[in-house]
Scaffold this active site. Structure first.
Site, PDB file in Angstrom:
ATOM      1  N   ASP A  67     -38.011  22.815  36.538  1.00  0.00           N
ATOM      2  CA  ASP A  67     -37.305  23.922  37.199  1.00  0.00           C
ATOM      3  C   ASP A  67     -35.785  23.768  37.103  1.00  0.00           C
ATOM      4  O   ASP A  67     -35.286  22.723  36.694  1.00  0.00           O
ATOM      5  CB  ASP A  67     -37.763  24.080  38.663  1.00  0.00           C
ATOM      6  CG  ASP A  67     -37.735  22.769  39.456  1.00  0.00           C
ATOM      7  OD1 ASP A  67     -37.074  21.817  39.017  1.00  0.00           O
ATOM      8  OD2 ASP A  67     -38.389  22.718  40.513  1.00  0.00           O
ATOM      9  N   ASN A 134     -43.214  22.957  51.937  1.00  0.00           N
ATOM     10  CA  ASN A 134     -44.102  24.120  52.072  1.00  0.00           C
ATOM     11  C   ASN A 134     -45.205  24.126  51.011  1.00  0.00           C
ATOM     12  O   ASN A 134     -45.912  25.120  50.848  1.00  0.00           O
ATOM     13  CB  ASN A 134     -43.290  25.425  51.989  1.00  0.00           C
ATOM     14  CG  ASN A 134     -42.604  25.615  50.640  1.00  0.00           C
ATOM     15  OD1 ASN A 134     -42.713  24.770  49.752  1.00  0.00           O
ATOM     16  ND2 ASN A 134     -41.886  26.720  50.482  1.00  0.00           N
ATOM     17  N   HIS A 136     -44.718  23.739  47.663  1.00  0.00           N
ATOM     18  CA  HIS A 136     -44.365  24.229  46.326  1.00  0.00           C
ATOM     19  C   HIS A 136     -44.358  23.099  45.307  1.00  0.00           C
ATOM     20  O   HIS A 136     -44.145  21.940  45.647  1.00  0.00           O
ATOM     21  CB  HIS A 136     -43.048  25.019  46.333  1.00  0.00           C
ATOM     22  CG  HIS A 136     -41.783  24.229  46.459  1.00  0.00           C
ATOM     23  ND1 HIS A 136     -40.794  24.543  47.363  1.00  0.00           N
ATOM     24  CD2 HIS A 136     -41.311  23.162  45.784  1.00  0.00           C
ATOM     25  CE1 HIS A 136     -39.790  23.697  47.227  1.00  0.00           C
ATOM     26  NE2 HIS A 136     -40.076  22.844  46.285  1.00  0.00           N
ATOM     27  N   GLU A 141     -43.459  29.007  44.584  1.00  0.00           N
ATOM     28  CA  GLU A 141     -43.431  29.114  46.039  1.00  0.00           C
ATOM     29  C   GLU A 141     -44.745  29.677  46.588  1.00  0.00           C
ATOM     30  O   GLU A 141     -45.467  30.387  45.873  1.00  0.00           O
ATOM     31  CB  GLU A 141     -42.290  30.055  46.455  1.00  0.00           C
ATOM     32  CG  GLU A 141     -40.895  29.524  46.136  1.00  0.00           C
ATOM     33  CD  GLU A 141     -40.381  28.519  47.172  1.00  0.00           C
ATOM     34  OE1 GLU A 141     -41.183  27.765  47.755  1.00  0.00           O
ATOM     35  OE2 GLU A 141     -39.162  28.499  47.384  1.00  0.00           O
TER      36      GLU A 141
HETATM   37  C1  GLP Z   1     -37.383  20.932  45.073  1.00  0.00           C
HETATM   38  C2  GLP Z   1     -37.743  21.109  43.582  1.00  0.00           C
HETATM   39  C3  GLP Z   1     -39.028  20.437  43.236  1.00  0.00           C
HETATM   40  C4  GLP Z   1     -39.113  19.127  43.960  1.00  0.00           C
HETATM   41  C5  GLP Z   1     -39.288  19.409  45.422  1.00  0.00           C
HETATM   42  C6  GLP Z   1     -39.217  18.172  46.294  1.00  0.00           C
HETATM   43  O1  GLP Z   1     -36.997  22.122  45.645  1.00  0.00           O
HETATM   44  N1  GLP Z   1     -37.817  22.453  43.138  1.00  0.00           N
HETATM   45  O2  GLP Z   1     -39.132  20.281  41.828  1.00  0.00           O
HETATM   46  O3  GLP Z   1     -40.223  18.394  43.513  1.00  0.00           O
HETATM   47  O4  GLP Z   1     -38.418  20.411  45.881  1.00  0.00           O
HETATM   48  O5  GLP Z   1     -37.920  17.684  46.387  1.00  0.00           O
HETATM   49  P1  GLP Z   1     -37.589  16.297  47.065  1.00  0.00           P
HETATM   50  O6  GLP Z   1     -38.197  15.257  46.199  1.00  0.00           O
HETATM   51  O7  GLP Z   1     -36.086  16.194  47.079  1.00  0.00           O
HETATM   52  O8  GLP Z   1     -38.193  16.323  48.421  1.00  0.00           O
END
Ligand code: GLP
Length: 244
Positions: A67, A134, A136, A141
Site C-alpha cells: 500500500d 479495525n 484491515h 478497509e
Molecule cells: C497501516 C498499513 C498497513 C499496516 C497496518 C498496521 O495503516 N496500511 O499496511 O499493516 O496499518 O500498522 P502498524 O504495524 O503500524 O500497527
C-alpha cells in the site's frame, strides 16, 4: 490458517524473518510482498543484520509493497516508499531495479492500473502483512464487500486516527491510498501476518473466532489461502482470548 504464538514480539519477528529467508534460499529471485508500520520495524532490522552478516542475500529478490498514501511523493518522510528506504532497502542489498513502489504523487487512476498490471503479471511468493486495529490488511478497509484487484481507497476514520501518530496532526494524514486487493492476497503462495500490541487484540480475536470470511474483517480473507500463518506473541494471544 496457522497460528504461531511466540514468547515475544522480537521472537515473532525472528520467526517471520526465518520464513522469508528460507523462501529466498529456495528461490533467490522470489517476489516478496512487503508491508510498512511498527509491526515490521524489528523484522526489517533483523533482515539488515542478517544481510550484513552474510546470512541473507536479497540481491536477486523482487519486492512489491502492499500500500501507499495518495498525494505523498516517494521522498516524503511519511510515505511508505520513504519508510522502506529508511528501514530496509537502504540497509540491505536489494537491487533498486527489482523494487516496485507505487508512486503516491502520480495520477491515481493510472497508477492503480500500473499496480494491477504488475500484480497480474506476477505472483507473490511470500506476502508480509500487518493488521490494522479495525482488521484491515494493506489498506483494504472494513466494508460491505471486498474489492478484488489493487485499487484506490478512502481511509476509514479509525485508520486515519491510528496513523495520525506518524504525522504532526490528523489533518495531515492523507484520506486516500492505494492498496493491493484481496485477489492479490489470496493468490500469494504464502501469507505471513505479524501482529503485536493490545490495539490488535480485538481484530486478532475475531480472526480466530470462526471460519467466516467477512468483509467487515478484511484480514479474514487469508483463511482462503492454502498457506497462511499468523504470528503473535503470548501477550497478544492472551489479550485476544486465544490462551486460557
Ligand atoms: C497501516 C498499513 C498497513 C499496516 C497496518 C498496521 O495503516 N496500511 O499496511 O499493516 O496499518 O500498522 P502498524 O504495524 O503500524 O500497527
Amino acid at each position: 490458517m496457522k497460528l504461531t504464538v511466540t514468547e515475544s514480539f522480537e521472537q515473532s519477528s525472528r520467526r517471520t524473518a526465518d520464513l522469508f529467508e528460507s523462501c529466498i534460499r529456495k528461490k533467490p529471485d522470489a517476489l516478496l510482498g512487503l508491508a510498512t508500520g511498527s509491526s515490521v520495524v524489528p523484522l526489517y532490522r533483523i533482515f539488515s543484520e542478517d544481510c550484513a552478516a552474510g546470512k541473507a542475500d536479497f540481491s536477486k529478490c523482487c519486492t512489491i509493497n502492499v500500500d501507499e498514501y495518495i498525494g505523498l511523493p516517494n521522498d516524503h518522510p511519511q510515505s511508505f516508499a520513504y519508510f522502506m528506504q529508511t528501514h530496509l532497502f537502504g540497509k540491505t542489498n536489494f537491487s533498486a531495479q527489482n523494487i516496485y513502489l507505487v508512486d503516491g504523487a502520480a495520477d491515481p487512476a493510472k497508477e492503480a492500473d500500473r499496480f494491477n498490471r504488475y500484480l497480474r503479471a506476477k505472483r507473490i511468493d511470500i506476502l508480509l502483512l500487518g493488521i490494522g486495529g479495525n482488521g484491515h490488511i494493506g489498506f483494504n478497509e472494513p466494508g460491505d464487500r471486498f474489492i478484488a484487484p489493487a485499487h484506490t481507497v478512502e481511509l476509514s476514520e479509525q485508520t486515519v486516527a491510528a496513523n495520525a501518530r506518524m504525522f504532526k496532526s490528523a489533518d495531515e494524514v492523507p484520506r486516500m491510498a492505494f492498496t493491493i486487493g484481496v485477489r492479490d492476497v489470496v493468490r500469494a503462495n504464502k501469507v505471513v501476518l505479524i501482529a503485536s500490541g493490545a490495539s490488535k487484540a480485538d481484530a486478532v480475536g475475531r480472526l480466530f473466532a470462526d471460519d467466516c470470511i467477512d468483509p467487515m474483517l478484511p484480514a479474514s480473507v487469508i483463511k482462503l489461502c492454502d498457506d497462511a500463518e499468523v504470528i503473535i506473541d503470548e501477550e497478544l494471544a492472551e489479550a485476544a482470548g486465544l490462551r486460557s
